[in-house]
Design an enzyme around this catalytic site. Structure first.
Site, PDB file in Angstrom:
ATOM      1  N   HIS A  10       2.597  13.197 -23.148  1.00 28.26           N
ATOM      2  CA  HIS A  10       3.173  12.377 -24.218  1.00 28.26           C
ATOM      3  C   HIS A  10       3.054  13.032 -25.591  1.00 28.26           C
ATOM      4  O   HIS A  10       3.782  12.695 -26.511  1.00 28.26           O
ATOM      5  CB  HIS A  10       2.586  10.958 -24.203  1.00 28.26           C
ATOM      6  N   HIS A  39      -2.596  18.445 -23.737  1.00 27.21           N
ATOM      7  CA  HIS A  39      -2.224  18.220 -25.145  1.00 27.21           C
ATOM      8  C   HIS A  39      -2.627  19.395 -26.055  1.00 27.21           C
ATOM      9  O   HIS A  39      -1.832  19.871 -26.854  1.00 27.21           O
ATOM     10  CB  HIS A  39      -2.902  16.967 -25.709  1.00 27.21           C
ATOM     11  N   LYS A  45       5.727  13.312 -29.413  1.00 23.06           N
ATOM     12  CA  LYS A  45       5.288  12.862 -30.745  1.00 23.06           C
ATOM     13  C   LYS A  45       6.062  13.611 -31.821  1.00 23.06           C
ATOM     14  O   LYS A  45       6.166  14.834 -31.782  1.00 23.06           O
ATOM     15  CB  LYS A  45       3.793  13.161 -30.939  1.00 23.06           C
ATOM     16  N   LYS A  97     -14.685  12.128 -27.500  1.00 21.37           N
ATOM     17  CA  LYS A  97     -14.750  10.669 -27.663  1.00 21.37           C
ATOM     18  C   LYS A  97     -15.996  10.348 -28.477  1.00 21.37           C
ATOM     19  O   LYS A  97     -16.971  11.106 -28.459  1.00 21.37           O
ATOM     20  CB  LYS A  97     -14.880   9.990 -26.295  1.00 21.37           C
ATOM     21  N   ASP A 151      -8.500  16.017 -19.259  1.00 25.84           N
ATOM     22  CA  ASP A 151      -7.785  14.878 -19.853  1.00 25.84           C
ATOM     23  C   ASP A 151      -6.906  15.320 -21.023  1.00 25.84           C
ATOM     24  O   ASP A 151      -5.751  14.917 -21.116  1.00 25.84           O
ATOM     25  CB  ASP A 151      -8.810  13.834 -20.333  1.00 25.84           C
ATOM     26  N   GLU A 192     -11.762  11.154 -31.474  1.00 28.31           N
ATOM     27  CA  GLU A 192     -11.501   9.723 -31.254  1.00 28.31           C
ATOM     28  C   GLU A 192     -12.822   8.967 -31.411  1.00 28.31           C
ATOM     29  O   GLU A 192     -13.831   9.393 -30.847  1.00 28.31           O
ATOM     30  CB  GLU A 192     -10.937   9.507 -29.850  1.00 28.31           C
ATOM     31  N   LYS A 201       0.219  13.395 -16.510  1.00 23.55           N
ATOM     32  CA  LYS A 201      -0.877  14.338 -16.556  1.00 23.55           C
ATOM     33  C   LYS A 201      -2.171  13.607 -16.226  1.00 23.55           C
ATOM     34  O   LYS A 201      -2.201  12.398 -16.371  1.00 23.55           O
ATOM     35  CB  LYS A 201      -0.975  14.989 -17.937  1.00 23.55           C
ATOM     36  N   ASP A 232       0.844  -1.168   0.000  1.00 22.05           N
ATOM     37  CA  ASP A 232       0.000   0.000   0.000  1.00 22.05           C
ATOM     38  C   ASP A 232       0.894   1.237   0.000  1.00 22.05           C
ATOM     39  O   ASP A 232       1.884   1.280   0.730  1.00 22.05           O
ATOM     40  CB  ASP A 232      -0.822  -0.070   1.299  1.00 22.05           C
TER      41      ASP A 232
HETATM   42  C1  BG6 Z   1      -4.311  10.531 -23.335  1.00 25.18           C
HETATM   43  C2  BG6 Z   1      -5.726  10.665 -22.881  1.00 25.18           C
HETATM   44  O1  BG6 Z   1      -3.495  11.464 -22.685  1.00 25.18           O
HETATM   45  O2  BG6 Z   1      -4.232  10.758 -24.735  1.00 25.18           O
HETATM   46  C3  BG6 Z   1      -6.637   9.735 -23.652  1.00 25.18           C
HETATM   47  O3  BG6 Z   1      -5.793  10.362 -21.498  1.00 25.18           O
HETATM   48  C4  BG6 Z   1      -6.448   9.903 -25.149  1.00 25.18           C
HETATM   49  O4  BG6 Z   1      -7.997   9.941 -23.306  1.00 25.18           O
HETATM   50  C5  BG6 Z   1      -4.978   9.820 -25.484  1.00 25.18           C
HETATM   51  O5  BG6 Z   1      -7.170   8.881 -25.808  1.00 25.18           O
HETATM   52  C6  BG6 Z   1      -4.716  10.089 -26.960  1.00 25.18           C
HETATM   53  O6  BG6 Z   1      -3.365   9.976 -27.249  1.00 25.18           O
HETATM   54  P1  BG6 Z   1      -2.864   9.384 -28.612  1.00 25.18           P
HETATM   55  O7  BG6 Z   1      -1.387   9.475 -28.548  1.00 25.18           O
HETATM   56  O8  BG6 Z   1      -3.377   7.995 -28.702  1.00 25.18           O
HETATM   57  O9  BG6 Z   1      -3.465  10.249 -29.683  1.00 25.18           O
END
Ligand code: BG6
Length: 467
Positions: free
Chosen positions: A168, A230, A172, A316, A225, A206, A138, A85
């Site tokens: 992330h 991003h 890219k 989404k 999110d 998405e 994040k 834990d």
């Molecule tokens: C993430 C989000 O940071 O990025 C997700 O939490 C999202 O909800 C994702 O689907 C998308 O990233 P990528 O690189 O797949 O376009």
């Protein structure tokens, strides 16, 4: 020179979704390239023992990117497991033991943000923070106040140079190319301002929904999110001034100025949506007020960008999965030839995923007697080369202590400052059908006769939503 690379990789949340989809594949890729030679310690509560964690790592690789038996054998052999834990001192004593002779560990927090505080305190009280680095996922906090509190807490135990806030998107290739393309060419600069740019749209669509992430997502929603991080990062890269100098902080200073120039949003700048059926997803509250879609109008208060609307859409269950930036230029001052009916005839389009490309939209004369034009695109399609996955690149950078592609304390707070006024259900959530471009209210966001442009699945030309 002394090698200051990290010498142990420790990840909290070893049985979680992020480890499964991103960290194990990144570790395997680093091992395959021969870049990675250190113990790997996973912490979690739910795996019974090391064998079970190894089995999960294997399954993760089979599902995400493919298993390389040689690299997996190395990963598996280096992997250790600390079960416990995060609130218990014993867990951190066990970690200390597992670290053995390692003196510069890197800790990756692949855990929900509400556990960060507990883990930082656990590390500090066991003395595990000395000469260590920490990678934090994040969303970094839930709003401006919690991000500031989290920064204060982290900075009590780690210096800013040891804190790597990961987004992330910054790892890219096509996102890095936004910056490269802008500043490695001279032809964009003269038009990259409010004299020539009519509007900028960033769409992150998405087709999929929650896919097992309902519980996590329902505490966060689309704005936290992907917009606060991003989407605003992409806009900062599109709007920042050229850095003066090559050190990582020269670039991060300019990015910070770009964030600070973003005008905080007001409820009138935002439309939130929820796809039909979201409240029935696993882990989602039946009275959830969380948005799965957001459409936003943003302004940048600088001389360069005054009056140019920046439109963001992220959602989404959209009709396609694609992320695209469209910088629409103003029309020519006079129609010398035919009537230019396609309003978006001139633009720069950065397709960030999938099918990465950069396209310049132009008018050209159609062959024939009549002087009639058509819309054409001049397209750059970079070959895929030996492209690194964002997590592999970013983890490698953190291990080497290179901060360039990570988010600095002041920028993460400035980005929260932009979205802070629209958090906390200050706007209603409108329902939309899956496979559509969000609720009808989204049209209200557009200024004047601007229109949404919907990315096409094939990366072909973007079309206006309604012609
Ligand atoms: C993430 C989000 O940071 O990025 C997700 O939490 C999202 O909800 C994702 O689907 C998308 O990233 P990528 O690189 O797949 O376009």
């Amino acid at each position: 020179m002394r090698n200051l690379d990290s010498d142990a990789f420790v990840f909290f949340g070893a049985t979680g979704d992020l480890a499964y989809k991103q960290i194990f594949p990144a570790l395997q890729a680093m091992i395959r390239r021969g870049h990675f030679n250190m113990p790997i310690i996973g912490l979690a509560r739910s795996a019974r023992d090391l064998d079970q964690l190894r089995a999960r790592a294997r399954e993760s690789l089979e599902k995400h990117g493919g298993l390389d038996s040689g690299a997996f054998a190395v990963l598996s052999e280096r992997l250790q497991y600390v079960n416990g834990d995060y609130g218990s001192e014993q867990t951190f004593r066990d970690l200390r033991k597992a670290l053995g002779g390692a003196s510069r560990p890197l800790y990756y927090f692949a855990i929900p943000p509400d556990l960060f505080v507990t883990v930082v305190q656990g590390l500090a009280s066991a003395g595990c923070n000395k000469d260590a680095r920490v990678v934090v996922e994040k969303p970094f906090g839930r709003d401006l106040a919690s991000a500031q509190a989290l920064n204060r807490l982290l900075l009590q135990s780690f210096p800013e140079s040891a804190v790597f806030r990961i987004d992330h998107y910054l790892g890219k290739e096509p996102v890095q190319n936004l910056l490269y393309f802008r500043f490695a060419n001279s032809f964009l600069e003269p038009i990259w301002n409010s004299n020539y740019v009519r509007s900028v749209q960033v769409t992150m669509a998405e087709t999929f929904g929650m896919e097992g992430r309902g519980k996590f997502y329902d505490e966060i929603g689309a704005i936290r999110d992907v917009v606060q991080n991003h989407m605003l990062e992409v806009i900062a890269l599109l709007t920042m001034e050229a850095p003066t100098g090559r050190d990582p902080d020269a670039l991060r200073d300019e990015k910070q100025r770009a964030f600070r120039a973003m005008r905080p949003l007001t409820p009138g700048d935002v439309v939130r949506g929820r796809f039909h059926g979201y409240r029935k997803e696993d882990g989602v509250a039946s009275d959830s007020q969380v948005e799965t879609f957001a459409a936003i109008r943003l302004h940048i208060d600088t001389w360069r960008w005054a009056g140019v609307p920046f439109y963001i859409r992220a959602g989404k269950r959209m009709p396609v999965t694609a992320t695209e930036v469209l910088v629409e230029l103003k029309r020519p001052p006079q129609e010398v030839f035919d009537t230019i009916t396609q309003r978006q005839a001139n633009y720069v389009r950065f397709r960030l995923s999938p099918n990465v490309s950069i396209a310049l939209g132009a008018r050209a004369k159609m062959p024939g007697e009549a002087i009639v034009g058509e819309d054409v695109e001049l397209v750059v399609r970079p070959g895929s080369g030996d492209e690194m996955m964002p997590y592999e690149r970013l983890l490698g950078d953190a291990i080497r202590g290179d901060p360039l592609l990570f988010v600095r304390e002041d920028s993460v707070e400035a980005a929260w400052g932009v979205v802070d006024p629209i958090l906390g259900n200050v706007t209603p959530v409108h329902e939309y059908e899956a496979n559509t471009w969000g609720p009808v209210e989204t049209e209200q966001i557009m200024s004047g006769d601007d229109r949404w442009h919907n990315p096409q699945p094939s990366a072909e030309k973007t079309l206006a939503a309604k012609e």
